[in-house]
Design a protein around this motif. Structure first.
Motif, PDB file in Angstrom:
ATOM      1  N   ARG A 177       0.834  -1.203   0.000  1.00 26.40           N
ATOM      2  CA  ARG A 177       0.000   0.000   0.000  1.00 26.40           C
ATOM      3  C   ARG A 177       0.866   1.250   0.000  1.00 26.40           C
ATOM      4  N   ASP A 178       1.941   1.217   0.777  1.00 24.64           N
ATOM      5  CA  ASP A 178       2.813   2.387   0.863  1.00 24.64           C
ATOM      6  C   ASP A 178       3.610   2.594  -0.421  1.00 24.64           C
ATOM      7  N   LEU A 179       4.206   1.505  -0.942  1.00 26.50           N
ATOM      8  CA  LEU A 179       5.096   1.632  -2.093  1.00 26.50           C
ATOM      9  C   LEU A 179       4.348   1.819  -3.410  1.00 26.50           C
ATOM     10  N   LEU A 180       3.142   1.260  -3.496  1.00 27.92           N
ATOM     11  CA  LEU A 180       2.377   1.342  -4.738  1.00 27.92           C
ATOM     12  C   LEU A 180       1.204   2.307  -4.656  1.00 27.92           C
ATOM     13  N   ASP A 181       1.059   2.973  -3.504  1.00 25.00           N
ATOM     14  CA  ASP A 181       0.021   4.005  -3.345  1.00 25.00           C
ATOM     15  C   ASP A 181      -1.370   3.441  -3.682  1.00 25.00           C
ATOM     16  N   LEU A 182      -1.763   2.386  -2.959  1.00 21.72           N
ATOM     17  CA  LEU A 182      -3.006   1.667  -3.253  1.00 21.72           C
ATOM     18  C   LEU A 182      -4.236   2.243  -2.554  1.00 21.72           C
ATOM     19  N   ASP A 183      -4.052   3.016  -1.501  1.00 24.70           N
ATOM     20  CA  ASP A 183      -5.175   3.375  -0.628  1.00 24.70           C
ATOM     21  C   ASP A 183      -6.312   4.088  -1.356  1.00 24.70           C
ATOM     22  N   ALA A 184      -5.976   4.848  -2.376  1.00 24.14           N
ATOM     23  CA  ALA A 184      -6.995   5.641  -3.068  1.00 24.14           C
ATOM     24  C   ALA A 184      -8.020   4.772  -3.798  1.00 24.14           C
ATOM     25  N   PHE A 185      -7.679   3.505  -4.104  1.00 28.98           N
ATOM     26  CA  PHE A 185      -8.627   2.668  -4.858  1.00 28.98           C
ATOM     27  C   PHE A 185      -8.788   1.278  -4.256  1.00 28.98           C
ATOM     28  N   LEU A 186      -8.458   1.094  -2.995  1.00 29.28           N
ATOM     29  CA  LEU A 186      -8.622  -0.215  -2.357  1.00 29.28           C
ATOM     30  C   LEU A 186     -10.074  -0.668  -2.326  1.00 29.28           C
ATOM     31  N   ASP A 187     -11.006   0.267  -2.231  1.00 28.52           N
ATOM     32  CA  ASP A 187     -12.420  -0.085  -2.135  1.00 28.52           C
ATOM     33  C   ASP A 187     -13.144   0.019  -3.476  1.00 28.52           C
ATOM     34  N   THR A 188     -12.400   0.136  -4.555  1.00 27.44           N
ATOM     35  CA  THR A 188     -12.975   0.218  -5.898  1.00 27.44           C
ATOM     36  C   THR A 188     -13.046  -1.180  -6.514  1.00 27.44           C
ATOM     37  N   PRO A 189     -14.194  -1.557  -7.108  1.00 27.66           N
ATOM     38  CA  PRO A 189     -14.259  -2.852  -7.801  1.00 27.66           C
ATOM     39  C   PRO A 189     -13.193  -2.945  -8.891  1.00 27.66           C
ATOM     40  N   VAL A 190     -12.626  -4.105  -9.059  1.00 34.45           N
ATOM     41  CA  VAL A 190     -11.526  -4.291  -9.996  1.00 34.45           C
ATOM     42  C   VAL A 190     -11.919  -3.868 -11.408  1.00 34.45           C
ATOM     43  N   ARG A 191     -13.151  -4.125 -11.814  1.00 30.39           N
ATOM     44  CA  ARG A 191     -13.569  -3.793 -13.175  1.00 30.39           C
ATOM     45  C   ARG A 191     -13.533  -2.292 -13.438  1.00 30.39           C
ATOM     46  N   GLN A 192     -13.548  -1.474 -12.385  1.00 29.98           N
ATOM     47  CA  GLN A 192     -13.537  -0.020 -12.557  1.00 29.98           C
ATOM     48  C   GLN A 192     -12.137   0.585 -12.443  1.00 29.98           C
ATOM     49  N   LEU A 193     -11.139  -0.233 -12.228  1.00 33.54           N
ATOM     50  CA  LEU A 193      -9.778   0.284 -12.094  1.00 33.54           C
ATOM     51  C   LEU A 193      -9.177   0.595 -13.462  1.00 33.54           C
ATOM     52  N   SER A 194      -8.305   1.593 -13.487  1.00 37.53           N
ATOM     53  CA  SER A 194      -7.531   1.845 -14.699  1.00 37.53           C
ATOM     54  C   SER A 194      -6.508   0.733 -14.870  1.00 37.53           C
ATOM     55  N   LEU A 195      -5.895   0.670 -16.035  1.00 37.23           N
ATOM     56  CA  LEU A 195      -4.901  -0.370 -16.294  1.00 37.23           C
ATOM     57  C   LEU A 195      -3.741  -0.266 -15.310  1.00 37.23           C
ATOM     58  N   GLY A 196      -3.294   0.960 -15.053  1.00 40.52           N
ATOM     59  CA  GLY A 196      -2.196   1.146 -14.121  1.00 40.52           C
ATOM     60  C   GLY A 196      -2.556   0.733 -12.705  1.00 40.52           C
ATOM     61  N   GLN A 197      -3.762   1.068 -12.275  1.00 44.50           N
ATOM     62  CA  GLN A 197      -4.212   0.671 -10.942  1.00 44.50           C
ATOM     63  C   GLN A 197      -4.337  -0.841 -10.834  1.00 44.50           C
ATOM     64  N   ARG A 198      -4.866  -1.457 -11.883  1.00 43.90           N
ATOM     65  CA  ARG A 198      -5.034  -2.915 -11.847  1.00 43.90           C
ATOM     66  C   ARG A 198      -3.676  -3.619 -11.809  1.00 43.90           C
ATOM     67  N   MET A 199      -2.696  -3.103 -12.559  1.00 44.74           N
ATOM     68  CA  MET A 199      -1.376  -3.735 -12.546  1.00 44.74           C
ATOM     69  C   MET A 199      -0.741  -3.625 -11.166  1.00 44.74           C
ATOM     70  N   ARG A 200      -0.934  -2.506 -10.492  1.00 42.42           N
ATOM     71  CA  ARG A 200      -0.417  -2.381  -9.128  1.00 42.42           C
ATOM     72  C   ARG A 200      -1.121  -3.365  -8.196  1.00 42.42           C
ATOM     73  N   GLY A 201      -2.414  -3.581  -8.450  1.00 41.72           N
ATOM     74  CA  GLY A 201      -3.133  -4.581  -7.677  1.00 41.72           C
ATOM     75  C   GLY A 201      -2.648  -5.992  -7.966  1.00 41.72           C
ATOM     76  N   GLU A 202      -2.334  -6.284  -9.236  1.00 44.59           N
ATOM     77  CA  GLU A 202      -1.835  -7.612  -9.601  1.00 44.59           C
ATOM     78  C   GLU A 202      -0.478  -7.888  -8.942  1.00 44.59           C
ATOM     79  N   LEU A 203       0.384  -6.890  -8.924  1.00 46.89           N
ATOM     80  CA  LEU A 203       1.686  -7.063  -8.275  1.00 46.89           C
ATOM     81  C   LEU A 203       1.519  -7.366  -6.790  1.00 46.89           C
ATOM     82  N   THR A 204       0.615  -6.638  -6.159  1.00 50.76           N
ATOM     83  CA  THR A 204       0.360  -6.870  -4.737  1.00 50.76           C
ATOM     84  C   THR A 204      -0.180  -8.280  -4.512  1.00 50.76           C
ATOM     85  N   ALA A 205      -1.138  -8.679  -5.345  1.00 52.75           N
ATOM     86  CA  ALA A 205      -1.734 -10.013  -5.206  1.00 52.75           C
ATOM     87  C   ALA A 205      -0.691 -11.118  -5.349  1.00 52.75           C
TER      88      ALA A 205
END
Length: 327
Positions: free
Chosen positions: A135-163
């Motif tokens: 969360r700190d290194l990839l700045d995830l907090d702004a979209f943690l509660d957003t459904p995955v289908r609504q994420l931008s490509l960049g946000q989703r890739m940061r989520g994939e790395l975390t996963a």
């Protein structure tokens, strides 16, 4: 003391395909996708594994992760045989492939992370600590509660790395992690992977067509072409092997009748009516050149230009059987 986490010997993968052999007849043909790859990767290494389309890099990664069974040869990842021990291996590796997602499309990102904790049976404390770091290194907090289908490509890739990292994998396989990302998202992903490499806990194997990723992240470069490894070493060794040199651009206040000769640094060209001279650094160093030019009295500026890795890799692909250009 180093520890080998990936080892392949004579790794090979053949595919049988049917091709047209007449108006109504088809015949079977064997296509060799990977033709005897030998590879050893130590714990904590960050390697770039690159090649042109169809070179065999994705097939290699699928054999390393247990998705494909090798036709012959030997492969071990974390001491395990990927296909035979795929379930055990999945607990020790992380994978980010562009065409696959570990996230649940209709759930908020936070819920996907929580489900993965249960899938991998990660203790709550370990999960929370790893998620906090991501969360700190990839700045995830702004979209943690957003459904995955609504994420931008960049946000989703940061989520994939975390996963891929929440279960603490020993090896992380990344296939085009920055493709299609905007400049800001690409920089965030690169900085995160660079930090991961500095810590040294996780071995990274990166495939990409973006050679800027390789230059920023990987000390070691493995190039595969037509199913064979044609280079395994540093980027500097690749430049040396293919004759690419640093150049020095010298700008003068007034043109000289003849460009000064510097042993080991031949003149490539003169420009701007003789006010600019371009040298190639062969055996000479930039310091040697600067000392020779410093006494001219008309020196305005000097710039060192690094060789373009994209040009070198393109030359490597064009060379027959990976032979050095001109050799």
């Amino acid at each position: 003391m180093s520890e080998t986490v990936i080892r392949t010997r004579a790794l090979r993968k053949d595919f049988d395909i049917r091709v047209r052999a007449g108006r109504l007849r088809r015949e079977r043909r064997t296509v060799n996708a990977v033709a005897g790859v030998d590879l050893t990767v130590e714990r904590g290494e960050m390697i770039g594994y690159i090649g042109p389309n169809g070179a065999g890099k994705s097939t290699t990664l699928k054999m390393l992760t247990g998705v494909l069974t090798p036709s012959s040869g030997d492969v071990r990842v974390c001491g395990l045989v990927p296909v035979d021990q795929r379930t055990r291996l999945s607990l020790r590796i992380g994978v980010v492939f562009g065409q696959r997602s570990q996230l649940w499309w209709d759930l908020p990102l936070r819920d996907s992370f929580d489900l993965l904790r249960h899938v991998y049976r990660v203790p709550p404390g370990e999960h929370a600590a790893r998620l906090r770091r991501c969360r700190d290194l990839l700045d995830l907090d702004a979209f943690l509660d957003t459904p995955v289908r609504q994420l931008s490509l960049g946000q989703r890739m940061r989520g994939e790395l975390t996963a891929a990292l929440l279960h603490g994998p020993e090896v992380l396989f990344l296939d085009e992690p920055t493709i299609g990302l905007d400049v800001v998202s690409k920089q965030a992903v690169r900085e995160f992977l660079s930090e991961l490499g500095r810590v040294g806990d996780t071995t990274l194997v990166l495939t990409t067509h973006d050679l800027a990723d390789i230059q920023r992240l990987c000390r070691r470069l493995v190039v595969i072409d037509h199913g064979r490894v044609v280079h395994d070493g540093t980027i500097e060794q690749l430049h040396a092997r293919y004759g690419s040199r640093r150049t020095v651009v010298v700008d003068l206040d007034e043109p000289l009748a003849e460009p000064p000769e510097v042993p080991g640094a031949p003149v490539l060209q003169t420009e701007a009516d003789g006010r600019r001279i371009v040298y190639s650094l062969e055996s000479a160093t930039a310091g040697d050149l600067l000392r020779r030019l410093a006494g001219l009295g008309t020196l305005r500026d000097i710039a060192i230009v690094e060789p373009d890795i994209e040009d070198v890799v393109a030359a490597l692909y064009r060379a027959p059987d990976g032979a050095p250009v001109g050799g």
